[in-house]
Design a protein around this motif. Structure first.
Motif, PDB file in Angstrom:
ATOM      1  N   TRP A 157       0.571  -1.095   0.201  1.00 23.14           N
ATOM      2  CA  TRP A 157       0.174  -0.117   0.214  1.00 23.14           C
ATOM      3  C   TRP A 157       0.966   1.398  -0.186  1.00 23.14           C
ATOM      4  O   TRP A 157       0.606   2.152  -0.944  1.00 23.14           O
ATOM      5  CB  TRP A 157      -0.974  -0.124   1.199  1.00 23.14           C
ATOM      6  N   VAL A 158       1.962   1.302   0.916  1.00 21.96           N
ATOM      7  CA  VAL A 158       2.876   2.466   0.615  1.00 21.96           C
ATOM      8  C   VAL A 158       3.327   2.768  -0.673  1.00 21.96           C
ATOM      9  O   VAL A 158       3.391   3.765  -1.013  1.00 21.96           O
ATOM     10  CB  VAL A 158       4.084   2.165   1.695  1.00 21.96           C
ATOM     11  N   MET A 159       3.804   1.668  -1.533  1.00 20.35           N
ATOM     12  CA  MET A 159       4.438   1.803  -2.639  1.00 20.35           C
ATOM     13  C   MET A 159       2.942   2.462  -3.712  1.00 20.35           C
ATOM     14  O   MET A 159       3.484   3.270  -4.629  1.00 20.35           O
ATOM     15  CB  MET A 159       5.047   0.538  -3.228  1.00 20.35           C
ATOM     16  N   THR A 160       2.015   1.846  -3.485  1.00 20.54           N
ATOM     17  CA  THR A 160       1.015   2.030  -4.309  1.00 20.54           C
ATOM     18  C   THR A 160       0.488   3.527  -4.106  1.00 20.54           C
ATOM     19  O   THR A 160       0.297   4.274  -5.118  1.00 20.54           O
ATOM     20  CB  THR A 160      -0.395   1.250  -4.227  1.00 20.54           C
ATOM     21  N   SER A 161       0.318   3.837  -2.743  1.00 23.67           N
ATOM     22  CA  SER A 161      -0.039   5.347  -2.730  1.00 23.67           C
ATOM     23  C   SER A 161       1.189   6.273  -3.004  1.00 23.67           C
ATOM     24  O   SER A 161       0.900   7.460  -3.531  1.00 23.67           O
ATOM     25  CB  SER A 161      -0.215   5.492  -0.947  1.00 23.67           C
ATOM     26  N   ALA A 162       2.397   6.108  -2.958  1.00 22.18           N
ATOM     27  CA  ALA A 162       3.283   6.892  -3.223  1.00 22.18           C
ATOM     28  C   ALA A 162       3.447   7.050  -4.987  1.00 22.18           C
ATOM     29  O   ALA A 162       3.524   8.215  -5.442  1.00 22.18           O
ATOM     30  CB  ALA A 162       4.635   6.416  -2.914  1.00 22.18           C
ATOM     31  N   ALA A 163       3.226   6.097  -5.597  1.00 18.09           N
ATOM     32  CA  ALA A 163       3.206   5.978  -6.923  1.00 18.09           C
ATOM     33  C   ALA A 163       1.808   6.852  -7.660  1.00 18.09           C
ATOM     34  O   ALA A 163       2.143   7.607  -8.222  1.00 18.09           O
ATOM     35  CB  ALA A 163       2.821   4.521  -7.620  1.00 18.09           C
ATOM     36  N   LEU A 164       0.622   6.726  -6.640  1.00 23.74           N
ATOM     37  CA  LEU A 164      -0.288   7.663  -7.309  1.00 23.74           C
ATOM     38  C   LEU A 164       0.148   8.806  -7.170  1.00 23.74           C
ATOM     39  O   LEU A 164      -0.474  10.014  -7.771  1.00 23.74           O
ATOM     40  CB  LEU A 164      -1.477   6.972  -6.473  1.00 23.74           C
ATOM     41  N   ILE A 165       0.552   9.271  -5.916  1.00 24.04           N
ATOM     42  CA  ILE A 165       0.638  10.519  -5.455  1.00 24.04           C
ATOM     43  C   ILE A 165       1.668  11.453  -6.221  1.00 24.04           C
ATOM     44  O   ILE A 165       1.639  12.539  -6.673  1.00 24.04           O
ATOM     45  CB  ILE A 165       0.763  10.966  -3.813  1.00 24.04           C
ATOM     46  N   THR A 166       2.847  10.758  -6.427  1.00 22.68           N
ATOM     47  CA  THR A 166       4.027  11.337  -7.291  1.00 22.68           C
ATOM     48  C   THR A 166       3.658  11.298  -8.663  1.00 22.68           C
ATOM     49  O   THR A 166       4.029  12.129  -9.514  1.00 22.68           O
ATOM     50  CB  THR A 166       5.064  10.582  -6.944  1.00 22.68           C
ATOM     51  N   GLY A 167       2.880  10.353  -9.239  1.00 24.47           N
ATOM     52  CA  GLY A 167       2.768  10.314 -10.672  1.00 24.47           C
ATOM     53  C   GLY A 167       1.606  10.928 -11.375  1.00 24.47           C
ATOM     54  O   GLY A 167       1.516  11.024 -12.459  1.00 24.47           O
ATOM     55  N   PHE A 168       0.404  11.155 -10.566  1.00 28.26           N
ATOM     56  CA  PHE A 168      -0.767  11.832 -11.176  1.00 28.26           C
ATOM     57  C   PHE A 168      -1.033  13.385 -10.587  1.00 28.26           C
ATOM     58  O   PHE A 168      -2.164  13.972 -10.801  1.00 28.26           O
ATOM     59  CB  PHE A 168      -1.987  10.908 -10.917  1.00 28.26           C
ATOM     60  N   THR A 169       0.009  13.800  -9.851  1.00 25.65           N
ATOM     61  CA  THR A 169      -0.378  15.168  -9.419  1.00 25.65           C
ATOM     62  C   THR A 169       0.415  16.210 -10.062  1.00 25.65           C
ATOM     63  O   THR A 169       1.125  15.888 -10.965  1.00 25.65           O
ATOM     64  CB  THR A 169       0.280  15.323  -7.796  1.00 25.65           C
ATOM     65  N   SER A 170      -0.324  17.488 -10.243  1.00 25.85           N
ATOM     66  CA  SER A 170      -0.027  18.455 -11.215  1.00 25.85           C
ATOM     67  C   SER A 170       1.299  19.267 -10.253  1.00 25.85           C
ATOM     68  O   SER A 170       1.772  20.048 -10.996  1.00 25.85           O
ATOM     69  CB  SER A 170      -1.011  19.599 -11.132  1.00 25.85           C
ATOM     70  N   ALA A 171       1.614  18.961  -9.314  1.00 27.29           N
ATOM     71  CA  ALA A 171       2.577  19.723  -8.394  1.00 27.29           C
ATOM     72  C   ALA A 171       3.184  18.698  -7.279  1.00 27.29           C
ATOM     73  O   ALA A 171       2.592  17.889  -6.920  1.00 27.29           O
ATOM     74  CB  ALA A 171       2.128  21.168  -7.724  1.00 27.29           C
ATOM     75  N   PRO A 172       4.264  19.063  -6.825  1.00 28.62           N
ATOM     76  CA  PRO A 172       5.080  18.223  -5.781  1.00 28.62           C
ATOM     77  C   PRO A 172       4.168  18.143  -4.484  1.00 28.62           C
ATOM     78  O   PRO A 172       3.458  19.249  -4.173  1.00 28.62           O
ATOM     79  CB  PRO A 172       6.337  18.982  -5.530  1.00 28.62           C
ATOM     80  N   VAL A 173       3.962  17.307  -3.740  1.00 28.42           N
ATOM     81  CA  VAL A 173       3.352  17.070  -2.447  1.00 28.42           C
ATOM     82  C   VAL A 173       4.540  16.829  -1.455  1.00 28.42           C
ATOM     83  O   VAL A 173       5.034  15.772  -1.131  1.00 28.42           O
ATOM     84  CB  VAL A 173       2.542  15.618  -2.536  1.00 28.42           C
ATOM     85  N   ARG A 174       4.780  17.935  -0.560  1.00 23.45           N
ATOM     86  CA  ARG A 174       5.748  17.980   0.293  1.00 23.45           C
ATOM     87  C   ARG A 174       5.339  17.935   1.800  1.00 23.45           C
ATOM     88  O   ARG A 174       5.857  17.518   2.813  1.00 23.45           O
ATOM     89  CB  ARG A 174       6.856  18.875   0.139  1.00 23.45           C
ATOM     90  N   ASN A 175       4.244  18.399   1.963  1.00 27.42           N
ATOM     91  CA  ASN A 175       3.694  18.728   3.461  1.00 27.42           C
ATOM     92  C   ASN A 175       2.143  18.388   3.259  1.00 27.42           C
ATOM     93  O   ASN A 175       1.421  18.481   2.262  1.00 27.42           O
ATOM     94  CB  ASN A 175       4.113  19.938   3.805  1.00 27.42           C
ATOM     95  N   PRO A 176       1.536  18.541   4.400  1.00 30.33           N
ATOM     96  CA  PRO A 176      -0.017  18.097   4.427  1.00 30.33           C
ATOM     97  C   PRO A 176      -0.711  19.289   3.808  1.00 30.33           C
ATOM     98  O   PRO A 176      -1.713  19.037   2.958  1.00 30.33           O
ATOM     99  CB  PRO A 176      -0.217  18.385   6.252  1.00 30.33           C
ATOM    100  N   ILE A 177      -0.234  20.508   3.890  1.00 33.83           N
ATOM    101  CA  ILE A 177      -0.880  21.626   3.190  1.00 33.83           C
ATOM    102  C   ILE A 177      -0.990  21.366   1.578  1.00 33.83           C
ATOM    103  O   ILE A 177      -1.916  21.249   0.838  1.00 33.83           O
ATOM    104  CB  ILE A 177      -0.355  23.084   3.313  1.00 33.83           C
ATOM    105  N   GLU A 178       0.267  20.947   1.208  1.00 31.83           N
ATOM    106  CA  GLU A 178       0.042  20.597  -0.228  1.00 31.83           C
ATOM    107  C   GLU A 178      -0.652  19.414  -0.677  1.00 31.83           C
ATOM    108  O   GLU A 178      -1.231  19.273  -1.892  1.00 31.83           O
ATOM    109  CB  GLU A 178       1.533  20.485  -0.535  1.00 31.83           C
TER     110      GLU A 178
END
Length: 262
Positions: A127-148
């Motif tokens: 799940w950790v790998m799947t979650s990371a792949a989804l968020i890094t592969g399909f977001t329009s901007a970097p996600v570095r913190n809870p606000i982002e």
């Protein structure tokens, strides 16, 4: 067609139906056990809080990883609470318990708990790998913190990434919950194989869908509340829910047909 030996083994004993509000009684009983023998529980909770705090510090600028890791904790939590099940078991059998009872539960004897723990660890890692792949592969901007994460994933103007993230998490979490809700206490308490314990857990869920849906919601809500307090709340939440899970097992499974483990 010949049935699986594990399924036959699981059917050697019964499961029980409980009222839909019964999970509240498990919380009360779990709190009572925690108060009767607090030191092992506090140590379990403290270790989980320290692990969570360390993880947050190391990956504080990579929330795409943290979001999966913290939700993945819910998958492996049942094996983390093994020592707490042993405390509740000792209190039930002898009227007293100590840290030695919790430590003894972690000493491998026949490998069944190790096998189940490895399976949960694989599921959590997946799940950790799947979650990371989804968020890094399909977001329009970097996600570095809870606000982002909130802005880019949860409140994104386009797409359904957050909905997909939740759906995939649910698809993984539901069968893991159904497979483990009583399996680990059962393996600790009685002589039964891993698959037999898993089938028993599924039988319990199918017989009590509403109470166990409520139980899953309570586990999720209280764990998230513990994490939201900078992990400090986990010091209490982890032992409370661990002891309560033992009482869920004792209420839901009639183990009179199985030999006890020493």
């Amino acid at each position: 067609m010949r049935e699986s030996p594990a399924l036959v083994e699981s059917r050697r004993f019964g499961t029980r139906s409980v009222p839909w509000l019964r999970p509240l009684g498990w919380l009360i009983a779990g709190w009572r056990d925690f108060m009767r023998c607090p030191v092992p529980g506090l140590l379990h909770g403290l270790l989980c809080a320290l692990f969570g705090g360390t993880l947050f510090w190391v990956a504080r600028n990579h929330f795409w990883l943290l979001s999966g890791a913290f939700s993945g904790f819910l998958i492996v939590a049942p094996i983390v609470a093994t020592g707490l099940y042993a405390i509740s078991r000792a209190l039930e059998r002898n009227g007293r318990a100590s840290l030695a009872d919790a430590l003894a539960a972690w000493r491998p004897r026949d490998g069944r708990l190790i096998v189940f723990g490895l399976l949960l660890a694989f599921a959590g890692t997946g799940w950790v790998m799947t979650s990371a792949a989804l968020i890094t592969g399909f977001t329009s901007a970097p996600v570095r913190n809870p606000i982002e994460f909130l802005r880019v994933v949860v409140l994104a103007d386009q797409g359904y990434l957050f909905e997909a993230w939740l759906a995939l998490g649910g698809v993984l979490a539901a069968p893991v919950f159904a497979s483990s809700v009583v399996a680990i206490p059962l393996l600790l308490d009685r002589e039964i194989g891993v698959l037999g314990a898993v089938f028993t857990s599924w039988r319990v869920v199918m017989e009590n869908p509403v109470p166990l849906a409520l139980w899953a919601g309570l586990l999720l809500g209280l764990t998230l509340a513990g994490m939201a307090t900078l992990m400090i709340g986990l010091v209490v939440v982890v032992p409370w829910l661990g002891h309560a899970s033992w009482h869920a097992y004792r209420d839901l499974v009639d183990t009179s047909g199985l030999a006890e483990r020493p």
